[in-house]
Scaffold this active site. Structure first.
Site, short mmCIF file in Angstrom:
data_model
loop_
_atom_site.label_atom_id
_atom_site.label_comp_id
_atom_site.label_asym_id
_atom_site.label_seq_id
_atom_site.Cartn_x
_atom_site.Cartn_y
_atom_site.Cartn_z
N CYS A 42 0.85 -1.20 0.00
CA CYS A 42 0.00 0.00 0.00
C CYS A 42 0.88 1.25 0.00
CB CYS A 42 -0.88 -0.01 1.25
SG CYS A 42 -1.90 1.47 1.40
N CYS A 45 0.50 3.33 3.41
CA CYS A 45 1.02 2.93 4.73
C CYS A 45 2.07 1.82 4.67
CB CYS A 45 -0.14 2.48 5.63
SG CYS A 45 -0.92 0.95 5.07
N CYS A 90 -7.68 -0.40 2.15
CA CYS A 90 -6.66 -0.88 3.08
C CYS A 90 -7.18 -0.78 4.50
CB CYS A 90 -5.40 -0.04 2.89
SG CYS A 90 -4.11 -0.40 4.08
N CYS A 93 -4.77 1.91 6.70
CA CYS A 93 -4.81 3.37 6.50
C CYS A 93 -6.14 3.84 5.91
CB CYS A 93 -3.65 3.83 5.63
SG CYS A 93 -3.78 3.37 3.90
N CYS A 113 -9.15 -5.70 -8.88
CA CYS A 113 -8.79 -4.75 -9.92
C CYS A 113 -8.24 -3.51 -9.20
CB CYS A 113 -10.05 -4.44 -10.71
SG CYS A 113 -9.77 -3.53 -12.20
ZN LIG Z 1 -2.69 1.37 3.54
#
Ligand SMILES: [Zn+2]
Length: 125
Positions: A42, A45, A90, A93, A113
């Site tokens: 990610c 984060c 996510c 975060c 996706c």
């Molecule tokens: Zn994140």
């Protein structure tokens, strides 16, 4: 992570997609052609989200995966384009990453996706 910490490290496009559930142009991500072994994290984060072994070519124009790492996403339904889609973000975060569809390959049948700008690829060293 506070909003301030986030904003200082991200581009306006990354902010828009992660925070406003935006979508990058199909075919625009260099990660579409990323074939090396490694992991996808990610951008908000640093959490590891996908392993390269679950990436596949879906033809959609976005990096696609049939499986995420366990317990890294939360899902919700959005109606942005007039019919329900499952959006995922996510867990750590809260950043929006993309949508998950039920037309992926076996064994999961899932297609994550994912917006490429929300991912950081780390090649296996
Ligand atoms: Zn994140």
């Amino acid at each position: 992570m506070s909003n301030k910490d986030w904003d200082s490290n991200l581009t306006p496009e990354q902010n828009y997609i992660l925070r406003q559930e935006g979508t990058e142009s199909p075919g625009s991500s260099p990660l579409n052609n990323e074939k090396r072994e490694g992991s996808y994290h990610c951008v908000g984060c640093g959490t590891k989200l996908f392993d390269s072994s679950t990436k596949y070519e879906s033809g959609s124009g976005w990096p696609s995966f049939f499986k995420s790492l366990p317990d890294v996403f939360e899902e919700k339904t959005d109606m942005h384009i007039g019919y329900p889609r499952t959006e995922y973000h996510c867990k750590k975060c809260g950043g929006h990453h993309g949508h998950v569809f039920e037309d992926g390959p076996k064994p999961t049948g899932k297609r994550y996706c994912n917006n490429g700008v929300c991912l950081v690829f780390k090649p296996k060293s």
